[in-house]
Write an enzyme that holds these catalytic residues in place. Structure first.
Site, PDB file in Angstrom:
ATOM      1  N   HIS A  47     -12.186 -51.595  14.041  1.00 44.16           N
ATOM      2  CA  HIS A  47     -13.187 -50.934  13.208  1.00 44.16           C
ATOM      3  C   HIS A  47     -14.499 -51.708  13.317  1.00 44.16           C
ATOM      4  O   HIS A  47     -14.500 -52.885  13.697  1.00 44.16           O
ATOM      5  CB  HIS A  47     -12.742 -50.895  11.755  1.00 44.16           C
ATOM      6  N   GLU A  49     -16.415 -53.063  11.137  1.00 43.28           N
ATOM      7  CA  GLU A  49     -16.450 -54.285  10.336  1.00 43.28           C
ATOM      8  C   GLU A  49     -15.691 -55.421  11.020  1.00 43.28           C
ATOM      9  O   GLU A  49     -16.157 -56.560  11.067  1.00 43.28           O
ATOM     10  CB  GLU A  49     -15.828 -54.053   8.947  1.00 43.28           C
ATOM     11  N   CYS A  77     -12.295 -49.503   4.658  1.00 44.08           N
ATOM     12  CA  CYS A  77     -10.899 -49.142   4.378  1.00 44.08           C
ATOM     13  C   CYS A  77     -10.180 -50.387   3.836  1.00 44.08           C
ATOM     14  O   CYS A  77     -10.762 -51.475   3.753  1.00 44.08           O
ATOM     15  CB  CYS A  77     -10.229 -48.640   5.655  1.00 44.08           C
ATOM     16  N   CYS A  80     -10.141 -53.366   6.352  1.00 38.89           N
ATOM     17  CA  CYS A  80     -11.433 -54.041   6.458  1.00 38.89           C
ATOM     18  C   CYS A  80     -11.782 -54.775   5.173  1.00 38.89           C
ATOM     19  O   CYS A  80     -12.327 -55.881   5.218  1.00 38.89           O
ATOM     20  CB  CYS A  80     -12.517 -53.038   6.842  1.00 38.89           C
TER      21      CYS A  80
END
Length: 146
Positions: A47, A49, A77, A80
């Site tokens: 992701h 992040e 999410c 993360c």
């Protein structure tokens, strides 16, 4: 800084990934950027992040990113959010809310969990319309392609 994160999101879109971008900043200086790439990297953890966290940690040679802020175009999410807290980021600033997987209040609020030992400050809704429009346009384009 959120505009730079939006630029990163455009990189994700350009390679067929969901357009989410992230930027890590310390003392007003950009340390790292990242964009979604789980499809291309064959990595469910890639992701935006996480990519930015990995780059900033490598740059600083430290997995703790104390006194750093993360700007991200979409609410983090649970994965993360956990990584953000483990890295000891001071603050996360996000654009659009994520009503399906958001872990900063939309579905759950991991950042508000009092039992955890680190508490990252959360600022929501920065350039939310621009961040949300980017995601909406991406998914509209994808639906049109079917």
């Amino acid at each position: 800084m959120m505009r730079l994160a939006i630029d990163q999101a455009h990189h994700a879109w350009a390679v067929g990934e969901v357009p989410v971008g992230a930027v890590i900043v310390r003392d007003g200086a950009v340390l790292a950027t990242g964009f979604n790439q789980p499809i291309g990297a064959h990595d469910p953890t890639a992701h935006a992040e996480i990519c930015a966290l990995r780059a900033a940690s490598a740059l600083l040679a430290n997995y703790r990113l104390v006194d750093c802020d993360l700007y991200v175009t979409l609410e983090p999410c649970a994965m993360c959010a956990g990584a953000i807290m483990h890295a000891r980021l001071r603050r996360v600033i996000f654009g659009a809310r994520d009503p399906k997987t958001g872990a900063a209040g939309s579905v759950v609020d991991l950042f508000g969990e009092a039992r955890l030992n680190h508490h990252t400050e959360v600022v929501a809704g920065v350039l939310a319309d621009a961040c949300g429009a980017l995601l909406s346009s991406f998914f509209a384009e994808r639906r049109g392609a079917r």
